[in-house]
Scaffold this active site. Structure first.
Site, PDB file in Angstrom:
ATOM      1  N   HIS A  20       0.861  -1.191   0.000  1.00 29.06           N
ATOM      2  CA  HIS A  20       0.000   0.000   0.000  1.00 29.06           C
ATOM      3  C   HIS A  20       0.892   1.233   0.000  1.00 29.06           C
ATOM      4  CE1 HIS A  20      -3.814   2.068   1.836  1.00 29.06           C
ATOM      5  NE2 HIS A  20      -3.130   2.898   1.066  1.00 29.06           N
ATOM      6  N   HIS A  22       1.355   4.908  -2.363  1.00 25.80           N
ATOM      7  CA  HIS A  22       0.988   5.799  -3.468  1.00 25.80           C
ATOM      8  C   HIS A  22       2.260   6.501  -3.916  1.00 25.80           C
ATOM      9  CE1 HIS A  22      -3.345   5.432  -2.440  1.00 25.80           C
ATOM     10  NE2 HIS A  22      -2.860   5.273  -1.225  1.00 25.80           N
ATOM     11  N   GLU A 203     -11.259   3.031   5.848  1.00 24.02           N
ATOM     12  CA  GLU A 203     -10.263   3.966   6.403  1.00 24.02           C
ATOM     13  C   GLU A 203     -11.068   5.050   7.126  1.00 24.02           C
ATOM     14  OE1 GLU A 203      -8.202   6.418   3.524  1.00 24.02           O
ATOM     15  OE2 GLU A 203      -6.567   6.892   4.908  1.00 24.02           O
TER      16      GLU A 203
HETATM   17  N1  HPA Z   1      -6.586   7.263   1.336  1.00 22.99           N
HETATM   18  C1  HPA Z   1      -7.282   7.583   0.246  1.00 22.99           C
HETATM   19  N2  HPA Z   1      -6.724   8.092  -0.846  1.00 22.99           N
HETATM   20  C2  HPA Z   1      -5.405   8.282  -0.852  1.00 22.99           C
HETATM   21  C3  HPA Z   1      -4.638   7.972   0.245  1.00 22.99           C
HETATM   22  C4  HPA Z   1      -5.271   7.437   1.394  1.00 22.99           C
HETATM   23  O1  HPA Z   1      -4.659   7.124   2.446  1.00 22.99           O
HETATM   24  N3  HPA Z   1      -3.371   8.291  -0.100  1.00 22.99           N
HETATM   25  C5  HPA Z   1      -3.383   8.750  -1.362  1.00 22.99           C
HETATM   26  N4  HPA Z   1      -4.619   8.757  -1.830  1.00 22.99           N
HETATM   27 ZN    ZN Z   2      -3.740   4.747   0.532  1.00 21.18          ZN
END
Ligand code: HPA
Ligand code: ZN
Length: 336
Positions: A20, A22, A203
């Site tokens: 995970h 980005h 989340e």
């Molecule tokens: N959550 C949702 N979108 C995102 C995140 C995240 O933690 N990081 C980068 N885009």
């Molecule tokens: Zn993320």
């Protein structure tokens, strides 16, 4: 079997996969300034310290506002290459042996950056890292869930020249009010193309979004998923199916999903028998990379080596990597 408390140098050498991450969230302020200068982009910050000082978030959206603004300095293939290779080197130093790399094409297409520019830079960085250090990588093309599903479908179709270089599709950005079911048709199309599927769920969004991602999107992993703990039926389902959860401890603290690490859902998730992995999410914004996350958990929860071996094994088991490499890495972890 060694059950010593895990220490920093042992954790640094523990082979681990990051599932995970980005790539746009690896943009350190120093590189942000360098790329701004390279491309003649004006930044709304006086210096590197001012950028770091701005990294105080109230929630996911307050982070996303800065994250999308930061991307603005990324213009050329060389920029994407330099961003990715710099992170791959830092991750390698953290003992990371494989990364499933998420990227957000829509964050770039809307600024006039082509998919070709983006993919050329990322693929070159992946090849360079493999040659330099043996780090393996796979790509997860992620859709922005706060944009219409039709836009996601258009990106998926536009990515046709690279289907053989993309392992999976993902779903990120503002979660609340954008349930997974919105993207059912896009994910059905991705499945028909032979692409694996992951999605952020649970989340900031409710546990119901986790079930919905499994049912409507047929995902093989859940990104974050920490709010599962609020619903015993969701926990039971995740445990029974051993769905991998890509948990990002320092991210959850930075975005106030939890007030402090000591109160994180992780110990309850492990006690429930869930298939947990540890990850950094957006390391430039949330206080550190993989090793920082592992160290923070060692301090907060006092986990022993056996627990960290299990977490590392979970990460390799769930990664998008060739089976031969997977079994070799699992043996390496068991011997560590
Ligand atoms: N959550 C949702 N979108 C995102 C995140 C995240 O933690 N990081 C980068 N885009
Ligand atoms: Zn993320």
């Amino acid at each position: 079997m060694n059950t010593d408390t895990a220490d920093e140098s042992w954790l640094a050498r523990l082979p681990k996969a990051e599932l995970h991450l980005h790539i746009e969230g690896t943009l350190e302020p120093e590189l942000m300034f360098e790329l701004a200068q390279r491309n003649g982009v004006k930044l709304p910050f006086a210096d590197v310290e001012a950028v770091r000082a701005a990294y105080q978030f109230d929630d996911l959206q307050s982070f996303l506002d800065l994250y999308y603004q930061g991307m603005n300095v990324l213009r050329t293939s060389a920029d994407f290459h330099d961003l990715a290779l710099a992170y791959f080197r830092r991750a390698h130093a953290d003992g990371v042996v494989h990364i499933d790399v998420m990227f957000d094409p829509q964050g770039h297409l809307k600024r006039g950056i082509t998919l070709q520019t983006l993919m050329d830079g990322l693929l070159q960085a992946m090849a360079d890292a493999q040659a330099e250090s043996g780090l393996s990588t796979a790509l997860i093309l992620s859709f922005l869930r706060d944009l219409p599903a039709e836009d996601a479908m258009a990106v998926l179709e536009a990515a046709a020249p690279w289907y053989n270089r993309i392992a999976a599709v993902g779903l990120d950005s503002a979660e609340r009010g954008h349930p997974p079911g919105k993207f059912a048709a896009v994910y059905a199309r991705a499945k028909s193309l032979g692409l694996a599927r992951t999605a952020h769920a649970g989340e900031e969004g409710p546990p119901a979004y986790i079930s919905e991602a499994l049912d409507a999107l047929d995902v093989c992993r859940i990104d974050h998923g920490v709010r599962c703990i609020e619903d015993t039926a969701v926990v039971a389902r995740l445990r029974d199916a051993q769905i991998p959860l890509t948990v990002c401890p320092l991210s959850n603290v930075a975005l106030r999903v939890v007030d402090k690490l000591a109160n994180h859902q992780l110990p309850a998730m492990l006690a429930a028998g869930l298939n947990v992995t540890l990850n950094s999410d957006d390391p430039a914004y949330f206080g550190g990379g993989m090793l920082a996350n592992f160290n923070a958990c060692a301090t907060a929860f006092g986990w022993n080596r056996e627990t960290f071996r299990m977490l590392a094994t979970n990460s390799v088991q769930a990664a998008f990597m060739p089976e031969g490499r997977r079994s070799a890495l699992i043996s390496d972890i068991a011997r560590h």
